[in-house]
Design an enzyme around this catalytic site. Structure first.
Site, PDB file in Angstrom:
ATOM      1  N   LYS A 197       0.828  -1.203   0.000  1.00  0.00           N
ATOM      2  CA  LYS A 197       0.000   0.000   0.000  1.00  0.00           C
ATOM      3  C   LYS A 197       0.865   1.257   0.000  1.00  0.00           C
ATOM      4  CE  LYS A 197      -3.536   2.500   2.600  1.00  0.00           C
ATOM      5  NZ  LYS A 197      -4.407   2.529   3.799  1.00  0.00           N
TER       6      LYS A 197
ATOM      7  N   SER B 294      -8.950   3.604   2.281  1.00  0.00           N
ATOM      8  CA  SER B 294      -7.883   4.169   1.489  1.00  0.00           C
ATOM      9  C   SER B 294      -7.004   3.127   0.778  1.00  0.00           C
ATOM     10  CB  SER B 294      -6.978   5.023   2.375  1.00  0.00           C
ATOM     11  OG  SER B 294      -6.400   4.238   3.413  1.00  0.00           O
TER      12      SER B 294
ATOM     13  N   SER C 108     -10.248   1.233   6.345  1.00  0.00           N
ATOM     14  CA  SER C 108      -9.547   1.395   5.063  1.00  0.00           C
ATOM     15  C   SER C 108      -9.086   0.106   4.424  1.00  0.00           C
ATOM     16  CB  SER C 108      -8.333   2.320   5.248  1.00  0.00           C
ATOM     17  OG  SER C 108      -8.762   3.623   5.546  1.00  0.00           O
TER      18      SER C 108
END
Length: 382
Positions: free
Chosen positions: A76, A131, A155
């Protein structure tokens, strides 16, 4: 191919890590112009690393210290490699950094890749969630079997739900996290619960968990006592719960006291406010909410092993934003409380997009969540 199968075949020398990684890079090259799941792709470095894995296995044979041998993984964001050390040590190969929300908007349920906004693999006019947007999109589209994520308010779980994959948020404090508030913790997105379980064993250094004693007792709560989810996510996840009951995976029980949490939103926002004064009214109020919700959750977990809810209150929204609805309304309570939680695919809505069922367990019970998710997926596929 699942990560577990890739690793087993690479260790047995039925596959070369370099070939597996080259195929993943080819998939990314073909799909990412439309998907926009990656910020960066590290092709040359990934192939070099895969070659090192092959050379080590050629010298040592089926090395059991490489449980992720040759598995292509995505991390990520640009700084994701900082937390990927255990995966790389286990033989995984990082192929690139996935998209996260870009600048210029306060909402986080979207992503911005190198080629543009990240799209939901099921409908390009919808967001994948965030996210960990690119991570979920890349896993759902089959570009990689595993991607790392971070979960500060949902997220990992929200994009897992909206992209139809498995997403695990870990117990607060069990794995290293750089978040000053302790709300954000590491997590993983995977195509199967078995792969998520493999990730957990590697990063936690826990042995393979014992089989869960089924059925697992569970409490169903569509709104946690304060949220107002839309009818369709509730119906989809309730149907998923009924399938789990019919398969003998869970048994619903009635808690001694109905679960009614206080809305954690204001408390979460107060804790995340930069420069908030220690002991000030905002933080003091947040800690009161946390303590009261912790008490209510402790009472629930004294009566049942799992709490089941929809992962999100709505279907995936468009790229113009979520409007006035908080997509986090059913997830951020467990960032505040620190409980581990997992989103499991729960079917498709009328718009053709996936929905997720959220499983929450007592602190430190990741193994239980993963075992139940594995049984759910195994029994659902026969």
């Amino acid at each position: 191919m699942p990560a577990t199968q890739i690793a087993a075949r690479v260790r047995a020398r039925e596959l070369r890590a370099a070939d597996v990684v080259a195929q993943a890079l080819d998939r990314i090259e073909r799909a990412d112009p439309q998907l926009c799941a990656f910020i960066e792709v590290w092709g040359e470095e990934a192939l070099r690393r895969a070659g090192e894995v092959d050379a080590r296995l050629d010298r040592r044979g089926a090395d059991p210290s490489l449980p992720l041998a040759g598995v292509p993984v995505a991390v990520k964001g640009r700084h994701g490699l900082r937390a990927a050390g255990p995966l790389l040590a286990a033989g995984a190969v990082a192929v690139g950094a996935t998209s996260v929300p870009g600048p210029g908007t306060p909402w986080q349920t979207w992503g911005l890749g190198a080629r543009g906004r990240t799209v939901n693999p099921w409908r390009a006019d919808r967001t994948p969630g965030g996210s960990s947007a690119g991570a979920a999109a890349a896993v759902a589209a089959g570009l990689v079997p595993l991607a790392t994520g971070g979960d500060g308010a949902g997220s990992v779980r929200i994009p897992a739900a909206w992209c139809g994959v498995t997403g695990l948020k870990t117990t607060s404090g069990r794995l290293p996290s750089g978040d000053r508030t302790g709300l954000a913790v590491p997590g993983v997105l995977a195509r199967t619960a078995t792969d998520a379980e493999l990730w957990w064993r590697v990063v936690s250094e826990e042995p393979a968990p014992a089989e869960a004693t089924l059925p697992v007792t569970a409490v169903w709560s569509p709104g946690l006592g304060f949220a107002g989810p839309d009818p369709e996510p509730v119906a989809l996840t309730r149907a998923a719960v009924e399938r789990l009951e019919a398969a003998g995976v869970v048994r619903l029980v009635r808690p001694r006291m109905p679960l009614r949490l206080t809305d954690p939103g204001p408390a979460w926002l107060a804790l995340r406010t930069p420069g908030a004064e220690p002991g000030g009214a905002g933080l003091a109020g947040a800690e009161r909410v946390r303590a009261e919700n912790d008490r209510r959750l402790a009472a629930l977990f004294a009566d049942a092993q799992l709490l089941l809810t929809p992962t999100t209150p709505t279907a995936p929204h468009g790229h113009d934003g979520p409007g006035d609805r908080y997509s986090t309304s059913l997830t951020w309570a467990f960032n505040l409380s620190g409980h581990p939680a997992l989103s499991l695919p729960a079917g498709f809505g009328g718009d053709g997009c996936p929905a997720g069922l959220q499983l929450v367990a007592a602190h430190g019970r990741e193994a239980l969540l993963l075992a139940v998710a594995r049984e759910a997926q195994t029994r659902a596929t026969g």
